[in-house]
Design an enzyme around this catalytic site. Structure first.
Site, PDB file in Angstrom:
ATOM      1  N   ARG A  46      -4.169  -2.534  -6.450  1.00 22.61           N
ATOM      2  CA  ARG A  46      -3.128  -3.342  -5.808  1.00 22.61           C
ATOM      3  C   ARG A  46      -2.688  -2.787  -4.452  1.00 22.61           C
ATOM      4  O   ARG A  46      -1.624  -3.130  -3.953  1.00 22.61           O
ATOM      5  CB  ARG A  46      -1.939  -3.495  -6.760  1.00 22.61           C
ATOM      6  CG  ARG A  46      -1.374  -2.182  -7.220  1.00 22.61           C
ATOM      7  CD  ARG A  46      -0.350  -2.313  -8.349  1.00 22.61           C
ATOM      8  NE  ARG A  46       0.278  -1.027  -8.581  1.00 22.61           N
ATOM      9  CZ  ARG A  46      -0.303  -0.015  -9.226  1.00 22.61           C
ATOM     10  NH1 ARG A  46      -1.498  -0.137  -9.707  1.00 22.61           N
ATOM     11  NH2 ARG A  46       0.328   1.125  -9.376  1.00 22.61           N
ATOM     12  N   HIS A  47      -3.497  -1.926  -3.862  1.00 22.75           N
ATOM     13  CA  HIS A  47      -3.154  -1.377  -2.547  1.00 22.75           C
ATOM     14  C   HIS A  47      -4.286  -1.553  -1.543  1.00 22.75           C
ATOM     15  O   HIS A  47      -5.459  -1.408  -1.875  1.00 22.75           O
ATOM     16  CB  HIS A  47      -2.852   0.118  -2.669  1.00 22.75           C
ATOM     17  CG  HIS A  47      -1.567   0.414  -3.342  1.00 22.75           C
ATOM     18  ND1 HIS A  47      -1.496   0.619  -4.682  1.00 22.75           N
ATOM     19  CD2 HIS A  47      -0.312   0.504  -2.866  1.00 22.75           C
ATOM     20  CE1 HIS A  47      -0.230   0.841  -5.015  1.00 22.75           C
ATOM     21  NE2 HIS A  47       0.505   0.765  -3.932  1.00 22.75           N
ATOM     22  N   GLU A  77      -1.832   5.098   3.757  1.00 25.43           N
ATOM     23  CA  GLU A  77      -1.626   5.782   2.476  1.00 25.43           C
ATOM     24  C   GLU A  77      -2.962   5.957   1.780  1.00 25.43           C
ATOM     25  O   GLU A  77      -3.800   5.065   1.805  1.00 25.43           O
ATOM     26  CB  GLU A  77      -0.699   4.936   1.571  1.00 25.43           C
ATOM     27  CG  GLU A  77       0.679   4.690   2.141  1.00 25.43           C
ATOM     28  CD  GLU A  77       1.565   5.915   2.069  1.00 25.43           C
ATOM     29  OE1 GLU A  77       1.159   6.917   1.450  1.00 25.43           O
ATOM     30  OE2 GLU A  77       2.663   5.867   2.647  1.00 25.43           O
ATOM     31  N   GLU A  95       5.541  -5.159  -8.186  1.00 20.77           N
ATOM     32  CA  GLU A  95       6.555  -5.455  -7.176  1.00 20.77           C
ATOM     33  C   GLU A  95       5.921  -6.361  -6.137  1.00 20.77           C
ATOM     34  O   GLU A  95       4.931  -5.996  -5.523  1.00 20.77           O
ATOM     35  CB  GLU A  95       7.004  -4.135  -6.541  1.00 20.77           C
ATOM     36  CG  GLU A  95       8.017  -4.313  -5.457  1.00 20.77           C
ATOM     37  CD  GLU A  95       8.259  -3.013  -4.689  1.00 20.77           C
ATOM     38  OE1 GLU A  95       7.917  -1.928  -5.204  1.00 20.77           O
ATOM     39  OE2 GLU A  95       8.777  -3.110  -3.572  1.00 20.77           O
ATOM     40  N   SER A 154      10.423  -6.946  -1.518  1.00 23.51           N
ATOM     41  CA  SER A 154      11.453  -5.933  -1.416  1.00 23.51           C
ATOM     42  C   SER A 154      12.376  -6.352  -0.284  1.00 23.51           C
ATOM     43  O   SER A 154      11.907  -6.822   0.743  1.00 23.51           O
ATOM     44  CB  SER A 154      10.781  -4.592  -1.106  1.00 23.51           C
ATOM     45  OG  SER A 154      11.729  -3.579  -1.137  1.00 23.51           O
ATOM     46  N   ARG A 192      -0.533  -9.965  -3.053  1.00 24.72           N
ATOM     47  CA  ARG A 192      -0.035  -9.887  -4.434  1.00 24.72           C
ATOM     48  C   ARG A 192       0.386 -11.271  -4.927  1.00 24.72           C
ATOM     49  O   ARG A 192       0.218 -11.609  -6.091  1.00 24.72           O
ATOM     50  CB  ARG A 192       1.117  -8.892  -4.529  1.00 24.72           C
ATOM     51  CG  ARG A 192       0.623  -7.478  -4.337  1.00 24.72           C
ATOM     52  CD  ARG A 192       1.659  -6.446  -4.653  1.00 24.72           C
ATOM     53  NE  ARG A 192       1.095  -5.107  -4.448  1.00 24.72           N
ATOM     54  CZ  ARG A 192       1.781  -4.004  -4.576  1.00 24.72           C
ATOM     55  NH1 ARG A 192       3.056  -4.056  -4.905  1.00 24.72           N
ATOM     56  NH2 ARG A 192       1.197  -2.835  -4.383  1.00 24.72           N
ATOM     57  N   ARG A 217      -0.930   0.533   6.543  1.00 26.69           N
ATOM     58  CA  ARG A 217      -0.386   1.717   5.871  1.00 26.69           C
ATOM     59  C   ARG A 217      -1.498   2.742   5.700  1.00 26.69           C
ATOM     60  O   ARG A 217      -2.513   2.455   5.059  1.00 26.69           O
ATOM     61  CB  ARG A 217       0.162   1.356   4.484  1.00 26.69           C
ATOM     62  CG  ARG A 217       1.219   0.245   4.486  1.00 26.69           C
ATOM     63  CD  ARG A 217       2.614   0.749   4.767  1.00 26.69           C
ATOM     64  NE  ARG A 217       3.498  -0.350   5.094  1.00 26.69           N
ATOM     65  CZ  ARG A 217       4.323  -0.946   4.229  1.00 26.69           C
ATOM     66  NH1 ARG A 217       4.365  -0.525   2.976  1.00 26.69           N
ATOM     67  NH2 ARG A 217       5.101  -1.931   4.602  1.00 26.69           N
TER      68      ARG A 217
END
Length: 445
Positions: free
Chosen positions: A235-236, A229, A368, A371, A419, A227
Site C-alpha cells: 500500500r505504499h 520512504e 487509512e 488524513s 487507495r 515520498r
RNA sequence: GCCCUGGUAGUAUAGUCCGGCCUAGUAUAGGCGGCUGUCACCCGCCUGACCCGGGUUCAAAUCCCGGCCAGGGCGCCA
C-alpha cells in the site's frame, strides 16, 4: 529460429473507424464497417479462421471462411499473430454461433504494426504472470480485461471527485512540485539538482493549499506527491496521486462532512456506472450510509485494549492493531481527536485540551485513506508548534509570512487516490491501480 | 532500515525436504503440418529453462557460503 518474414506494413490511409468492437451488434447485419484494434487471439480451424479483434471498448470476432473470403484476405489474415495492430474493413453478419451473436466478414485487412513473438505475457489472461513480470511489460499488461476495468473505474472516480468538489464550490488549483525545502518535516524528500541549487520534490501541497484559502477560500488539487520512504508494502509508493482540499472559515467537522459525502458520492457513481468493470474484477461496491462513525483516539485505544492491544495514550497505532480495527469497523469510519504530538505542526490543538488535536483520519477497514483536520491559523501558535516538532521556523519563512496578511481559519484533508481506487476495484496491491508505479525498487518502465 | 520466503523455457509451474532414477516433467505461448463454426478449439511433430559466483562431494537444479533480483511482512505513512 524463425526466418524473419518480410512483412509489409500497411498505411492507415483514409481508413477511419466506423465502430468500436462493442458497437458491432446483430442489428448491423449487412452493414459495412471499419474496425481498428489489436489481434487478441486467433483460432485457425483450417477451413475457417477466427480472429478476435480487441479495441478499447471490447472485442469482436472476425471470421474468415476459406470458401467465402478472397485470396488476398485469406493470405493477409494468415499472417496475423497475437497483438498485431490491424484494420479490418468488412461486413457485419448476425450469427448465432458467434460470440455475442455477431461477427465481421473481412473484405480487406490492413496490418498496421506487427508484434514480436512470443510475447512476454499472455494478454488473454489464461496463463497468469507475476506482477513484476507484468509491470515490466506494462503496455501489454494494460490491455488485459482486468486492467481495462481498473483504469476505467479510476477514471470514473476522478471524474466523480472533480464533479463533486466543483459543485461544492471548490476551485481546482495546482501547486509547485519542485520546492526549496521541507514542507512538513517527517517524511523524507527526494532531493533533485535544480541548476546550481538543491531542490526537492514536494511531499504534499499542504502549505500552498493553505495559503490559497486566503485568495480562493475553497480549493482542491489532484496531483502527484513524492515520498522518499523506504516502505516496502502493498500500500505504499514513492510517487502517488493525492486528492487535497482546503477550505476557509471551516473546521475539522465541516471538512469531515465533505469527505464522507464525497465517499458516498464516489461509491454511488462507481456502483451505478461501472457494473461491467466490477464484474470483470469480481468485486462489489456498497454505498455507505451517512454519517460515518466518528470515534475518538481515546475510544480507539480503549477498544484496542479490549482486543488485546495495549497502547499507551499518545502512541501511534501499529499495523496489527489497525487490522484488528478493520474487523471491528468493516467500512468507513473516522478516528478523531488524535494526540497533538502525533500530528504535523499545522494541525490545530483543541482550545480546551491542547494535548488533543482537531486532526482526524478517515479509515476504510484497516487502511487509512485520508488524513486532515482544522489547521493552525495563528502565526504565533504555528511557530510554537514548529519548534515543538523540532523544525526551524526560518525554513518556513515564506509560508509564515503569508500569515501576516489575514489568514482565515481553515481546515482540509488529503486522500490517497490509489487507495481509493483499491477500495473500488478490490485490488490488494497498490501497484495494480497505477499505470507505471514507482516504489522503493522500481524506477522503470 | 529490519525480518521471512523464494529464484527451473517467453509465461506459469513439477522436481529441491531426504544429492544419483533429471537425457529436468506439465500447461500455455512460439515454429511446422493437419482440420469449415471455434469461443481456454482440437490432433501430430518440433524449439525452448535449473539467477550469478565460490565451496562440499565420486556426483549438485537439489546441500553450504556470498552476491544480485523478486514477493510478502514490520516500521513509516496516504
Amino acid at each position: 529460429m524463425k526466418v524473419e518474414k518480410r512483412m509489409k506494413i500497411d498505411d492507415l490511409g483514409c481508413w477511419r473507424r466506423t465502430h468500436y468492437s462493442a458497437e458491432i451488434t446483430p442489428e448491423l447485419d449487412g452493414k459495412e464497417v471499419i474496425l481498428l484494434g489489436w489481434v487478441r487471439d486467433i483460432r485457425d480451424l483450417g477451413g475457417i479462421r477466427f480472429i478476435i479483434l480487441q479495441d478499447r471498448e471490447g472485442t469482436v470476432q472476425i471470421t474468415v471462411p476459406r470458401d467465402e473470403a478472397d485470396e488476398q484476405t485469406l493470405k493477409k489474415t494468415g499472417l496475423l499473430q497475437r497483438q498485431y495492430c490491424i484494420g479490418v474493413k468488412g461486413v457485419v453478419r448476425a450469427m448465432a454461433k458467434a460470440p455475442r451473436g455477431v461477427e465481421v466478414l473481412p473484405k480487406k485487412v490492413k496490418i498496421l504494426a506487427v508484434a514480436k513473438q512470443p510475447l512476454p505475457i499472455d494478454v488473454t489472461g489464461r496463463t497468469p504472470a507475476d506482477i513484476d513480470v507484468r509491470l515490466d511489460a506494462r503496455v501489454l499488461d494494460l490491455r488485459r480485461d482486468e486492467n481495462q476495468a481498473i483504469f476505467r473505474i479510476r477514471h470514473k472516480i476522478l471524474e466523480a471527485v472533480r464533479t463533486f468538489l466543483s459543485k461544492k464550490g471548490f476551485l481546482e488549483v495546482h501547486t509547485p512540485k519542485i520546492i526549496a525545502s521541507a514542507t512538513e518535516g517527517g517524511a523524507a524528500l527526494f532531493p533533485i539538482a535544480y541548476f546550481e541549487r538543491e531542490a526537492f520534490l514536494a511531499q504534499s501541497p499542504q502549505l500552498y493549499k493553505e495559503q490559497l484559502t486566503m485568495d480562493f477560500e475553497k480549493v482542491y488539487e489532484i496531483g502527484p506527491t513524492f515520498r522518499a520512504e523506504k516502505s516496502h508494502t502493498r500500500r505504499h509508493l514513492t510517487e502517488f496521486i493525492s486528492i487535497d482540499i482546503e477550505e476557509a472559515f471551516a473546521t475539522a467537522d465541516d471538512v469531515m462532512k465533505v469527505a464522507e459525502e464525497l465517499m458516498h458520492h464516489v461509491c454511488r457513481v462507481v456502483k451505478e456506472n461501472c457494473q461491467k468493470e466490477l464484474k470483470v474484477l469480481k468485486h462489489t461496491v456498497e454505498v455507505p450510509s451517512l454519517p460515518f462513525k466518528r470515534i475518538t483516539y481515546d475510544e480507539i485505544i480503549e477498544e484496542l485494549r479490549g482486543g488485546g492491544f495495549k497502547i499507551e495514550w499518545g502512541e501511534d497505532i501499529p499495523t496489527a492493531a489497525y487490522r484488528h480495527l478493520g474487523k471491528v469497523h468493516p467500512y468507513f469510519y473516522f478516528i478523531t481527536e488524535w494526540p497533538t504530538r502525533l500530528k504535523p505542526f499545522y494541525i490545530k490543538p483543541k482550545d480546551d485540551d491542547p494535548e488533543r488535536s482537531e486532526g482526524f483520519d478517515l479509515m476504510w477497514h484497516w487502511i487509512e485513506i485520508a488524513s486532515g483536520g482544522t489547521r493552525v491559523h495563528d502565526k504565533k501558535l504555528l511557530i510554537r508548534r514548529l519548534k515543538e516538532q523540532g523544525l526551524h521556523p526560518e525554513s518556513f519563512k515564506y509560508h509564515l509570512q503569508t500569515f501576516d496578511y489575514g489568514m482565515p481559519p481553515h481546515a482540509g484533508w488529503a486522500i490517497g487516490l490509489e487507495r481509493l481506487v483499491m477500495i473500488h476495484t478490490g485490488r490488494k496491491n497498490i501497484r495494480e491501480v497505477v499505470f507505471y508505479p514507482r516504489d522503493r525498487f522500481r524506477l522503470t518502465p
